[in-house]
Write a protein that holds these residues in place. Structure first.
Motif, PDB file in Angstrom:
ATOM      1  N   ILE A   1      -8.194   4.048  -0.239  1.00 53.26           N
ATOM      2  CA  ILE A   1      -7.094   3.069  -0.295  1.00 53.26           C
ATOM      3  C   ILE A   1      -6.852   2.753   1.203  1.00 53.26           C
ATOM      4  O   ILE A   1      -6.641   1.146   1.469  1.00 53.26           O
TER       5      ILE A   1
ATOM      6  N   ILE B   1       0.892  -1.337  -0.127  1.00 48.67           N
ATOM      7  CA  ILE B   1      -0.020  -0.036   0.038  1.00 48.67           C
ATOM      8  C   ILE B   1       0.779   1.217  -0.010  1.00 48.67           C
ATOM      9  O   ILE B   1       0.734   2.253  -0.703  1.00 48.67           O
TER      10      ILE B   1
ATOM     11  N   SER C   1      -9.371   8.936  -3.498  1.00 55.24           N
ATOM     12  CA  SER C   1      -8.553   7.637  -3.283  1.00 55.24           C
ATOM     13  C   SER C   1      -7.645   7.644  -2.170  1.00 55.24           C
ATOM     14  O   SER C   1      -7.263   6.721  -1.611  1.00 55.24           O
ATOM     15  N   GLY C   2      -7.132   8.934  -1.776  1.00 56.24           N
ATOM     16  CA  GLY C   2      -6.330   9.135  -0.502  1.00 56.24           C
ATOM     17  C   GLY C   2      -6.907   8.490   0.875  1.00 56.24           C
ATOM     18  O   GLY C   2      -6.299   7.732   1.683  1.00 56.24           O
TER      19      GLY C   2
ATOM     20  N   THR D   1       2.444   1.576  -3.435  1.00 58.03           N
ATOM     21  CA  THR D   1       1.506   2.007  -4.436  1.00 58.03           C
ATOM     22  C   THR D   1       1.263   3.345  -4.144  1.00 58.03           C
ATOM     23  O   THR D   1       1.014   3.933  -5.316  1.00 58.03           O
ATOM     24  N   SER D   2       0.825   3.878  -3.013  1.00 55.49           N
ATOM     25  CA  SER D   2       0.490   5.155  -2.986  1.00 55.49           C
ATOM     26  C   SER D   2       1.815   6.150  -3.239  1.00 55.49           C
ATOM     27  O   SER D   2       1.441   7.328  -3.770  1.00 55.49           O
TER      28      SER D   2
ATOM     29  N   SER E   1       2.160   6.332  -7.234  1.00 57.45           N
ATOM     30  CA  SER E   1       1.024   7.038  -8.020  1.00 57.45           C
ATOM     31  C   SER E   1       0.496   8.373  -7.561  1.00 57.45           C
ATOM     32  O   SER E   1       0.797   8.416  -6.412  1.00 57.45           O
ATOM     33  N   LYS E   2      -0.175   9.160  -8.299  1.00 58.77           N
ATOM     34  CA  LYS E   2      -0.609  10.215  -7.835  1.00 58.77           C
ATOM     35  C   LYS E   2      -2.005   9.848  -7.073  1.00 58.77           C
ATOM     36  O   LYS E   2      -2.813   9.525  -7.870  1.00 58.77           O
ATOM     37  N   ILE E   3      -2.232  10.246  -5.966  1.00 60.73           N
ATOM     38  CA  ILE E   3      -3.313   9.901  -5.404  1.00 60.73           C
ATOM     39  C   ILE E   3      -3.971  11.070  -5.239  1.00 60.73           C
ATOM     40  O   ILE E   3      -3.687  12.272  -4.568  1.00 60.73           O
TER      41      ILE E   3
END
Length: 58
Positions: A44, A27, A40-41, A30-31, A34-36
């Motif tokens: 996730i 996690i 989605s911030g 992935t965070s 990628s641009k969160i």
């Protein structure tokens, strides 16, 4: 008998510790990769928390 139970409990604890750490690392990577967006911030980590809580019922 108590040794087998203690051994099994230790094995189970190490399995879930490994599983939780793997999920946390995936996690975080992935965070960071990628641009969160703001939606989605929150989504996730909430899904990750639910998965970690849900594995207690396995």
């Amino acid at each position: 008998m108590a040794d087998r139970i203690s051994s099994r409990r230790g094995l189970t604890n190490s399995f879930f510790l490994t599983l939780n750490m793997t999920m946390t690392i995936v996690i975080v990577i992935t965070s960071m990769a990628s641009k969160i967006t703001s939606e989605s911030g929150i989504f996730i980590p909430a899904v990750a928390l639910l998965l970690m809580c849900g594995e207690c019922f396995l």
